[in-house]
Write a protein that holds these residues in place. Structure first.
Motif, PDB file in Angstrom:
ATOM      1  N   MET A 178       0.842  -1.184   0.000  1.00  0.00           N
ATOM      2  CA  MET A 178       0.000   0.000   0.000  1.00  0.00           C
ATOM      3  C   MET A 178       0.880   1.236   0.000  1.00  0.00           C
ATOM      4  O   MET A 178       1.943   1.261   0.620  1.00  0.00           O
ATOM      5  CB  MET A 178      -0.919   0.015   1.224  1.00  0.00           C
ATOM      6  CG  MET A 178      -1.866   1.209   1.271  1.00  0.00           C
ATOM      7  SD  MET A 178      -3.029   1.129   2.652  1.00  0.00           S
ATOM      8  CE  MET A 178      -1.917   1.411   4.039  1.00  0.00           C
ATOM      9  N   LEU A 179       0.430   2.270  -0.717  1.00  0.00           N
ATOM     10  CA  LEU A 179       1.144   3.541  -0.758  1.00  0.00           C
ATOM     11  C   LEU A 179       0.148   4.642  -0.443  1.00  0.00           C
ATOM     12  O   LEU A 179      -0.906   4.736  -1.064  1.00  0.00           O
ATOM     13  CB  LEU A 179       1.767   3.766  -2.150  1.00  0.00           C
ATOM     14  CG  LEU A 179       2.606   5.037  -2.318  1.00  0.00           C
ATOM     15  CD1 LEU A 179       3.879   4.946  -1.471  1.00  0.00           C
ATOM     16  CD2 LEU A 179       2.962   5.248  -3.791  1.00  0.00           C
ATOM     17  N   THR A 180       0.492   5.490   0.528  1.00  0.00           N
ATOM     18  CA  THR A 180      -0.403   6.581   0.902  1.00  0.00           C
ATOM     19  C   THR A 180       0.017   7.870   0.212  1.00  0.00           C
ATOM     20  O   THR A 180       1.164   8.012  -0.245  1.00  0.00           O
ATOM     21  CB  THR A 180      -0.387   6.790   2.421  1.00  0.00           C
ATOM     22  OG1 THR A 180       0.921   7.241   2.827  1.00  0.00           O
ATOM     23  CG2 THR A 180      -0.741   5.506   3.160  1.00  0.00           C
ATOM     24  N   GLY A 181      -0.916   8.795   0.182  1.00  0.00           N
ATOM     25  CA  GLY A 181      -0.640  10.078  -0.439  1.00  0.00           C
ATOM     26  C   GLY A 181       0.532  10.806   0.193  1.00  0.00           C
ATOM     27  O   GLY A 181       1.425  11.281  -0.531  1.00  0.00           O
ATOM     28  N   PRO A 182       0.590  10.914   1.532  1.00  0.00           N
ATOM     29  CA  PRO A 182       1.732  11.607   2.148  1.00  0.00           C
ATOM     30  C   PRO A 182       3.072  10.966   1.793  1.00  0.00           C
ATOM     31  O   PRO A 182       4.091  11.658   1.696  1.00  0.00           O
ATOM     32  CB  PRO A 182       1.439  11.479   3.649  1.00  0.00           C
ATOM     33  CG  PRO A 182      -0.058  11.402   3.727  1.00  0.00           C
ATOM     34  CD  PRO A 182      -0.467  10.619   2.529  1.00  0.00           C
ATOM     35  N   GLU A 183       3.086   9.638   1.584  1.00  0.00           N
ATOM     36  CA  GLU A 183       4.343   8.975   1.230  1.00  0.00           C
ATOM     37  C   GLU A 183       4.816   9.346  -0.172  1.00  0.00           C
ATOM     38  O   GLU A 183       6.018   9.314  -0.461  1.00  0.00           O
ATOM     39  CB  GLU A 183       4.179   7.460   1.336  1.00  0.00           C
ATOM     40  CG  GLU A 183       4.015   6.955   2.776  1.00  0.00           C
ATOM     41  CD  GLU A 183       3.669   5.480   2.844  1.00  0.00           C
ATOM     42  OE1 GLU A 183       3.892   4.868   3.907  1.00  0.00           O
ATOM     43  OE2 GLU A 183       3.172   4.944   1.830  1.00  0.00           O
ATOM     44  N   THR A 184       3.881   9.695  -1.050  1.00  0.00           N
ATOM     45  CA  THR A 184       4.282  10.071  -2.413  1.00  0.00           C
ATOM     46  C   THR A 184       4.977  11.422  -2.455  1.00  0.00           C
ATOM     47  O   THR A 184       5.724  11.713  -3.394  1.00  0.00           O
ATOM     48  CB  THR A 184       3.063  10.117  -3.361  1.00  0.00           C
ATOM     49  OG1 THR A 184       2.179  11.185  -2.956  1.00  0.00           O
ATOM     50  CG2 THR A 184       2.298   8.800  -3.350  1.00  0.00           C
ATOM     51  N   VAL A 185       4.730  12.259  -1.422  1.00  0.00           N
ATOM     52  CA  VAL A 185       5.321  13.605  -1.411  1.00  0.00           C
ATOM     53  C   VAL A 185       6.842  13.524  -1.388  1.00  0.00           C
ATOM     54  O   VAL A 185       7.540  14.319  -2.019  1.00  0.00           O
ATOM     55  CB  VAL A 185       4.806  14.413  -0.208  1.00  0.00           C
ATOM     56  CG1 VAL A 185       5.502  15.774  -0.132  1.00  0.00           C
ATOM     57  CG2 VAL A 185       3.298  14.592  -0.291  1.00  0.00           C
ATOM     58  N   GLY A 186       7.387  12.530  -0.655  1.00  0.00           N
ATOM     59  CA  GLY A 186       8.840  12.411  -0.541  1.00  0.00           C
ATOM     60  C   GLY A 186       9.482  11.683  -1.709  1.00  0.00           C
ATOM     61  O   GLY A 186      10.694  11.447  -1.681  1.00  0.00           O
ATOM     62  N   LEU A 187       8.718  11.316  -2.717  1.00  0.00           N
ATOM     63  CA  LEU A 187       9.259  10.589  -3.867  1.00  0.00           C
ATOM     64  C   LEU A 187       9.281  11.493  -5.095  1.00  0.00           C
ATOM     65  O   LEU A 187       8.282  12.158  -5.396  1.00  0.00           O
ATOM     66  CB  LEU A 187       8.404   9.352  -4.179  1.00  0.00           C
ATOM     67  CG  LEU A 187       8.274   8.299  -3.057  1.00  0.00           C
ATOM     68  CD1 LEU A 187       7.265   7.227  -3.465  1.00  0.00           C
ATOM     69  CD2 LEU A 187       9.628   7.660  -2.768  1.00  0.00           C
ATOM     70  N   ASP A 188      10.419  11.516  -5.795  1.00  0.00           N
ATOM     71  CA  ASP A 188      10.410  12.246  -7.069  1.00  0.00           C
ATOM     72  C   ASP A 188       9.723  11.384  -8.122  1.00  0.00           C
ATOM     73  O   ASP A 188       9.332  10.240  -7.868  1.00  0.00           O
ATOM     74  CB  ASP A 188      11.829  12.633  -7.496  1.00  0.00           C
ATOM     75  CG  ASP A 188      12.747  11.420  -7.678  1.00  0.00           C
ATOM     76  OD1 ASP A 188      12.227  10.305  -7.903  1.00  0.00           O
ATOM     77  OD2 ASP A 188      13.978  11.594  -7.607  1.00  0.00           O
ATOM     78  N   ASP A 189       9.577  11.919  -9.309  1.00  0.00           N
ATOM     79  CA  ASP A 189       8.805  11.216 -10.339  1.00  0.00           C
ATOM     80  C   ASP A 189       9.414   9.868 -10.692  1.00  0.00           C
ATOM     81  O   ASP A 189       8.707   8.873 -10.858  1.00  0.00           O
ATOM     82  CB  ASP A 189       8.697  12.093 -11.593  1.00  0.00           C
ATOM     83  CG  ASP A 189       7.831  13.321 -11.353  1.00  0.00           C
ATOM     84  OD1 ASP A 189       7.051  13.308 -10.378  1.00  0.00           O
ATOM     85  OD2 ASP A 189       7.922  14.288 -12.144  1.00  0.00           O
ATOM     86  N   ALA A 190      10.741   9.800 -10.830  1.00  0.00           N
ATOM     87  CA  ALA A 190      11.403   8.540 -11.185  1.00  0.00           C
ATOM     88  C   ALA A 190      11.218   7.501 -10.088  1.00  0.00           C
ATOM     89  O   ALA A 190      10.957   6.314 -10.369  1.00  0.00           O
ATOM     90  CB  ALA A 190      12.886   8.783 -11.450  1.00  0.00           C
ATOM     91  N   ALA A 191      11.348   7.918  -8.822  1.00  0.00           N
ATOM     92  CA  ALA A 191      11.181   6.983  -7.712  1.00  0.00           C
ATOM     93  C   ALA A 191       9.737   6.500  -7.612  1.00  0.00           C
ATOM     94  O   ALA A 191       9.475   5.336  -7.301  1.00  0.00           O
ATOM     95  CB  ALA A 191      11.609   7.648  -6.404  1.00  0.00           C
ATOM     96  N   LEU A 192       8.794   7.399  -7.919  1.00  0.00           N
ATOM     97  CA  LEU A 192       7.380   7.017  -7.869  1.00  0.00           C
ATOM     98  C   LEU A 192       7.062   5.958  -8.928  1.00  0.00           C
ATOM     99  O   LEU A 192       6.314   5.020  -8.675  1.00  0.00           O
ATOM    100  CB  LEU A 192       6.501   8.251  -8.071  1.00  0.00           C
ATOM    101  CG  LEU A 192       4.992   8.023  -7.948  1.00  0.00           C
ATOM    102  CD1 LEU A 192       4.635   7.450  -6.578  1.00  0.00           C
ATOM    103  CD2 LEU A 192       4.225   9.318  -8.192  1.00  0.00           C
ATOM    104  N   VAL A 193       7.661   6.106 -10.104  1.00  0.00           N
ATOM    105  CA  VAL A 193       7.460   5.106 -11.163  1.00  0.00           C
ATOM    106  C   VAL A 193       7.927   3.733 -10.680  1.00  0.00           C
ATOM    107  O   VAL A 193       7.280   2.718 -10.939  1.00  0.00           O
ATOM    108  CB  VAL A 193       8.205   5.513 -12.448  1.00  0.00           C
ATOM    109  CG1 VAL A 193       8.192   4.371 -13.459  1.00  0.00           C
ATOM    110  CG2 VAL A 193       7.588   6.763 -13.052  1.00  0.00           C
ATOM    111  N   THR A 194       9.037   3.701  -9.963  1.00  0.00           N
ATOM    112  CA  THR A 194       9.550   2.433  -9.451  1.00  0.00           C
ATOM    113  C   THR A 194       8.638   1.856  -8.375  1.00  0.00           C
ATOM    114  O   THR A 194       8.361   0.653  -8.356  1.00  0.00           O
ATOM    115  CB  THR A 194      10.960   2.629  -8.874  1.00  0.00           C
ATOM    116  OG1 THR A 194      11.817   3.146  -9.902  1.00  0.00           O
ATOM    117  CG2 THR A 194      11.524   1.320  -8.352  1.00  0.00           C
TER     118      THR A 194
END
Length: 313
Positions: free
Chosen positions: A1-17
């Motif tokens: 599971m991935l929460t919205g607040p956790e996506t804030v600390g990820l750049d676009d490339a890391a989010l894709v992974t």
């Protein structure tokens, strides 16, 4: 599971992974939804998104297919590519199947019409080199086109083989060109065989020649329509009722017309003797068999070149 607040600390490339292994996204804000959808698409996924509120508009824009419902807010409906009028996602599957069937029937018409027109044009050009008269009068050509177009209009309601809707079709201009040339040339070969039969075997005059070729041209166009509408052997794919009965009706009309003087005389048609008519039926049967054999070979070559392409698509 991935929460919205956790996506804030990820750049676009890391989010894709990260999205590669995520099953559930929770506590997600509108702009975070859009980032997640963009990341999924960047990872090679085709993304559909269903939403009905103002906060869903960014994600609806970002998805490959944005889906909303008729009770949604106006902003969501305007941002969506599809607005459901029924309360079920099953209508999307039905729409995809219907769309693929419609595309398949469109290709049937394009392939058959282009190949028949190419073959007839080439036959007329060749005939003009050695005939001292017009192979067909203009009014006979117009009637021929009219009669053959009646069954063609029913292709929209024709049955589609199940394998034709398993995968989406593609608009392949090169494939259509090859189809037109290959089957158009086969049509020309049998037209020339008909010319030779009428001129050298039966010694037909111009009126009898035109009447015979009028019948043969219509019959072969109807036969090729039934043959080339499917990638299966012709007798293993049942055409739609409208197409089948329209073809039968036009074939009967074409055969009977020269024997009805009030209609035949203004058209320049004369009765065709039974020996010639029987020979035309035989040529039509051979033409059907040749089309079936060439169709099988054409599909084999196409499958070898494009192994993942839909059959006859």
């Amino acid at each position: 599971m991935l929460t919205g607040p956790e996506t804030v600390g990820l750049d676009d490339a890391a989010l894709v992974t990260h999205v590669q292994d995520v099953v559930v996204f929770a506590e997600v804000e509108p702009l975070q939804k859009r980032r997640i959808l963009t990341a999924l698409r960047a990872d090679g996924e085709t993304v559909g998104y269903l939403g009905d509120g103002i906060n869903d508009a960014p994600a609806l824009h970002a998805a490959d297919v944005g889906i909303s419902v008729d009770t949604a807010v106006d902003v969501a409906k305007q941002a969506a590519a599809v607005v459901l009028l029924a309360k079920s996602l099953a209508v999307l599957a039905d729409g995809i199947q219907f769309g693929r069937a419609t595309f398949a029937n469109t290709l049937k018409y394009v392939r058959v019409t282009t190949s028949a027109n190419f073959g007839n044009m080439l036959s007329m050009a060749v005939a003009s080199l050695f005939l001292s008269f017009l192979p067909l009068l203009p009014r006979q050509i117009l009637l021929l086109n009219f009669l053959s177009d009646i069954p063609a209009t029913t292709i929209a309601t024709d049955r589609v083989d199940p394998e034709r809707v398993h995968e989406p079709g593609r608009w392949d201009l090169r494939g259509i060109r090859n189809f037109m040339v290959v089957f158009g040339l086969l049509s020309t070969v049998f037209d020339l065989a008909t010319f030779g039969l009428l001129l050298w075997v039966f010694q037909a005059g111009q009126d009898l020649f035109r009447s015979s070729w009028f019948i043969e041209s219509t019959l072969t166009e109807l036969v090729v329509l039934l043959s080339l509408r499917t990638g299966r052997p012709v007798f293993r794919s049942r055409p739609g009722s409208a197409l089948l009965w329209a073809s039968v009706a036009m074939a009967v009309t074409t055969i009977v017309l020269p024997y009805v003087p009030p209609l035949a005389t203004p058209l320049g048609l004369v009765p065709v003797p039974w020996p010639i008519l029987a020979s035309l039926f035989g040529l039509t049967a051979v033409y059907l068999l040749a089309n079936e054999a060439l169709k099988r070979r054409f599909l084999q070559v196409r499958s070898a070149r494009l192994p993942e392409s839909p059959a006859f698509g």
